[in-house]
Design a protein around this motif. Structure first.
Motif, PDB file in Angstrom:
ATOM      1  N   THR A  44       0.834  -1.203   0.000  1.00  0.00           N
ATOM      2  CA  THR A  44       0.000   0.000   0.000  1.00  0.00           C
ATOM      3  C   THR A  44       0.864   1.246   0.000  1.00  0.00           C
ATOM      4  O   THR A  44       0.543   2.242  -0.654  1.00  0.00           O
ATOM      5  CB  THR A  44      -0.936   0.003   1.224  1.00  0.00           C
ATOM      6  OG1 THR A  44      -1.841  -1.100   1.119  1.00  0.00           O
ATOM      7  CG2 THR A  44      -1.739   1.285   1.302  1.00  0.00           C
ATOM      8  N   VAL A 182      -7.387  -4.059   2.276  1.00  0.00           N
ATOM      9  CA  VAL A 182      -8.057  -4.606   1.088  1.00  0.00           C
ATOM     10  C   VAL A 182      -8.749  -3.480   0.323  1.00  0.00           C
ATOM     11  O   VAL A 182      -8.655  -3.392  -0.905  1.00  0.00           O
ATOM     12  CB  VAL A 182      -9.079  -5.687   1.495  1.00  0.00           C
ATOM     13  CG1 VAL A 182      -9.809  -6.212   0.258  1.00  0.00           C
ATOM     14  CG2 VAL A 182      -8.394  -6.819   2.243  1.00  0.00           C
ATOM     15  N   VAL A 183      -9.443  -2.607   1.062  1.00  0.00           N
ATOM     16  CA  VAL A 183     -10.121  -1.470   0.440  1.00  0.00           C
ATOM     17  C   VAL A 183      -9.105  -0.579  -0.270  1.00  0.00           C
ATOM     18  O   VAL A 183      -9.320  -0.131  -1.403  1.00  0.00           O
ATOM     19  CB  VAL A 183     -10.897  -0.665   1.502  1.00  0.00           C
ATOM     20  CG1 VAL A 183     -11.488   0.601   0.887  1.00  0.00           C
ATOM     21  CG2 VAL A 183     -12.004  -1.516   2.119  1.00  0.00           C
ATOM     22  N   THR A 185      -6.210  -1.445  -1.468  1.00  0.00           N
ATOM     23  CA  THR A 185      -5.719  -2.142  -2.665  1.00  0.00           C
ATOM     24  C   THR A 185      -6.702  -1.998  -3.815  1.00  0.00           C
ATOM     25  O   THR A 185      -6.300  -1.779  -4.971  1.00  0.00           O
ATOM     26  CB  THR A 185      -5.485  -3.629  -2.353  1.00  0.00           C
ATOM     27  OG1 THR A 185      -4.528  -3.752  -1.292  1.00  0.00           O
ATOM     28  CG2 THR A 185      -4.971  -4.366  -3.578  1.00  0.00           C
ATOM     29  N   ILE A 186      -7.990  -2.108  -3.523  1.00  0.00           N
ATOM     30  CA  ILE A 186      -9.019  -1.943  -4.562  1.00  0.00           C
ATOM     31  C   ILE A 186      -8.960  -0.536  -5.144  1.00  0.00           C
ATOM     32  O   ILE A 186      -8.994  -0.355  -6.376  1.00  0.00           O
ATOM     33  CB  ILE A 186     -10.413  -2.242  -3.979  1.00  0.00           C
ATOM     34  CG1 ILE A 186     -10.526  -3.716  -3.604  1.00  0.00           C
ATOM     35  CG2 ILE A 186     -11.507  -1.856  -4.988  1.00  0.00           C
ATOM     36  CD1 ILE A 186     -11.788  -4.068  -2.849  1.00  0.00           C
ATOM     37  N   LEU A 189      -5.888  -0.200  -7.375  1.00  0.00           N
ATOM     38  CA  LEU A 189      -6.071  -0.868  -8.665  1.00  0.00           C
ATOM     39  C   LEU A 189      -6.987  -0.068  -9.581  1.00  0.00           C
ATOM     40  O   LEU A 189      -6.772  -0.014 -10.800  1.00  0.00           O
ATOM     41  CB  LEU A 189      -6.632  -2.273  -8.447  1.00  0.00           C
ATOM     42  CG  LEU A 189      -5.660  -3.289  -7.832  1.00  0.00           C
ATOM     43  CD1 LEU A 189      -6.365  -4.601  -7.564  1.00  0.00           C
ATOM     44  CD2 LEU A 189      -4.456  -3.506  -8.750  1.00  0.00           C
ATOM     45  N   ILE A 190      -7.992   0.580  -9.004  1.00  0.00           N
ATOM     46  CA  ILE A 190      -8.909   1.373  -9.823  1.00  0.00           C
ATOM     47  C   ILE A 190      -8.172   2.510 -10.516  1.00  0.00           C
ATOM     48  O   ILE A 190      -8.233   2.651 -11.754  1.00  0.00           O
ATOM     49  CB  ILE A 190     -10.075   1.921  -8.973  1.00  0.00           C
ATOM     50  CG1 ILE A 190     -11.035   0.799  -8.574  1.00  0.00           C
ATOM     51  CG2 ILE A 190     -10.849   3.000  -9.754  1.00  0.00           C
ATOM     52  CD1 ILE A 190     -12.117   1.226  -7.606  1.00  0.00           C
ATOM     53  N   SER A 306     -10.967   7.533  -6.220  1.00  0.00           N
ATOM     54  CA  SER A 306     -10.207   6.408  -5.661  1.00  0.00           C
ATOM     55  C   SER A 306      -8.851   6.869  -5.149  1.00  0.00           C
ATOM     56  O   SER A 306      -8.402   6.433  -4.084  1.00  0.00           O
ATOM     57  CB  SER A 306     -10.031   5.317  -6.721  1.00  0.00           C
ATOM     58  OG  SER A 306     -11.273   4.807  -7.138  1.00  0.00           O
ATOM     59  N   GLN A 310      -7.791   6.499  -1.277  1.00  0.00           N
ATOM     60  CA  GLN A 310      -6.610   5.695  -0.971  1.00  0.00           C
ATOM     61  C   GLN A 310      -5.553   6.523  -0.241  1.00  0.00           C
ATOM     62  O   GLN A 310      -4.851   6.016   0.641  1.00  0.00           O
ATOM     63  CB  GLN A 310      -6.027   5.119  -2.264  1.00  0.00           C
ATOM     64  CG  GLN A 310      -5.124   3.912  -2.067  1.00  0.00           C
ATOM     65  CD  GLN A 310      -3.671   4.282  -1.828  1.00  0.00           C
ATOM     66  OE1 GLN A 310      -3.267   5.437  -2.010  1.00  0.00           O
ATOM     67  NE2 GLN A 310      -2.871   3.312  -1.415  1.00  0.00           N
TER      68      GLN A 310
END
Length: 441
Positions: A44, A182-183, A185-186, A189-190, A306, A310
């Protein structure tokens, strides 16, 4: 607990002489996380919104050869330097859960204080950078739909700071990130996938691109030096012992697993967006890649939102040593929802982030100052100190060639730190003439 360390021998070296300061236990959790969770903390830290700038801040000044070779070398050297620090985590028969504790144990009180100061200045500036990034991402969304300049960057930075404070109050310590990793990482990736796909689409349409390094010879020298220094910032946190403190036993073995994950699978998204962004736009690549790409407004808005969210999560990682110090200093233990603990987090963390947000809004070109603090703190902490600590700690076990190798690293990175500091001072001088306080960049 108090560790005088006088005349203490580990079998390798006499350490901690005159180290007569209190080393407190932590109020935060230690030894509670799997290596996989720690690996995601590290990953991250790499694949945050800063990656959207590397095409412009690293590749444009260095070009294809310098950029690719530089990033590959930075990956290998950073893994090596971080492994040195990780292997000293249980040095001398005790566990060192803070960077300053390890430096103090090996060198003494002065090194303890100096390491503490360098680390916290470095992390404070990184945190300010995340607030500016989050604010810039919010502003990018606003401009997509309403480019009327009614709201300016300082307004969005203030909103970002408020979100960071709310998140900091709700998540008590680093191990509590859990599902948030996890959030995060999503979200990563977005915005990385959106940036890559839209950049590829633009690159295919463009038949000719200019990859020449721009500027006069003197200007190139300074920008190349600054970009080379930025390479050290890409992979390094300056807080590895604090992260390693959360991993379960066996500490060193599990941390090495996390580091191998970070520097293999973990670096792939960052490298992809960096190289593809530069391939698509060449020397005209923006320092925020989402400003260069073209595509549907809602897709770009999704990517920027995003990046904003993040950044809020990622800031918490780099602020955690500061939170740990405050919680430990004032004995904040027990239930995270206890009125006393909740009130303290609101006051202490809210105050810390209020100061960070004010400085970020006041000086939105803070990236120049971050380059300077990186030169005088990130490079010394991650490379100079790591090599010299390992050399001193393992002195009796190193052969002459290994000793020379570590000293070469110390000298090389000392010269790089000095050159990067000069380049950063020049950059600050130039930009201070072009921008004003509370500027709308």
């Amino acid at each position: 607990m108090k560790d005088t360390g006088a005349k203490n021998r580990t079998g390798d070296v006499s350490v901690g002489e005159h180290f007569d300061i209190e080393v407190p236990d932590t109020a935060h959790q230690i030894s509670s996380d799997s290596w996989f969770q720690v690996a995601f903390v590290l990953t991250t830290g790499i694949n945050n919104a800063y990656v959207l700038g590397y095409s412009g801040t690293v590749m444009v000044p260095l070009g294809w050869v310098g950029g690719v070779v530089g990033l590959v070398l930075a990956t290998a050297i950073s893994l090596y330097a971080n492994a040195l620090v990780a292997k000293l985590h249980e040095f001398g028969g005790k566990r060192h859960i803070r960077y300053r504790d390890l430096a103090g144990f090996i060198y003494g009180r002065k090194a303890y204080c100096l390491t503490w100061g360098l680390q916290y200045v470095n992390l404070f500036m990184i945190n300010c950078g995340f607030i500016i990034l989050a604010g810039s991402a919010l502003k990018a969304v606003y401009v997509l739909f309403r480019d009327d300049h009614a709201m300016k960057l300082p307004h969005f930075i203030s909103i970002a700071g408020l979100f960071c404070a709310v998140f900091a109050i709700g998540v008590p310590h680093l191990s509590a990130l859990g599902i948030w990793l996890v959030v995060s990482t999503i979200f990563s990736l977005i915005f990385i996938v959106v940036a890559v796909v839209l950049a590829v689409k633009d690159g295919v349409k463009t038949h000719s691109r200019d990859y020449e390094i721009q500027g006069s010879p003197l200007s190139k020298l300074f920008t190349i030096t600054a970009a080379a220094a930025n390479l050290t910032f890409v992979f390094n946190t300056g807080m590895l012992p604090e992260i390693q403190a959360t991993v379960r036993q066996p500490v060193v073995k599990n941390m090495m697993k996390a580091l191998y994950f970070q520097f293999t699978i973990g670096v792939l998204p960052m490298l992809a967006v960096t190289f593809i962004g530069y391939w698509a736009y060449g020397s005209s690549t923006s320092t925020y890649l989402l400003n260069s790409v073209t595509g549907p407004l809602w897709v770009k808005a999704l990517a920027n939102i995003s990046a904003f969210l993040q950044s809020v999560i990622c800031l918490h990682i780099f602020a955690s040593p500061t939170y740990e110090y405050m919680d430990t200093k004032f004995g904040i233990t027990g239930s995270t929802l206890a009125l006393k603990n909740l009130t303290f987090r609101i006051m202490a963390r809210g105050g810390y982030l209020a100061v960070s947000t004010l400085l970020s809004a006041l000086l939105p070109f803070l990236g120049d100052f971050m380059s300077f603090t990186g030169a005088v703190s990130t490079i010394p902490l991650t490379f100079i100190l790591a090599n010299h600590m390992y050399y001193k700690a393992k002195d009796n076990k190193l052969n002459p060639m290994q000793k020379i190798w570590h000293w070469l690293n110390v000298v090389l990175f000392s010269l790089m730190s000095f050159a990067a500091a000069i380049a950063a001072v020049r950059l600050i001088s130039v930009d201070s003439k072009n921008f004003h306080v509370f500027a709308d960049l």
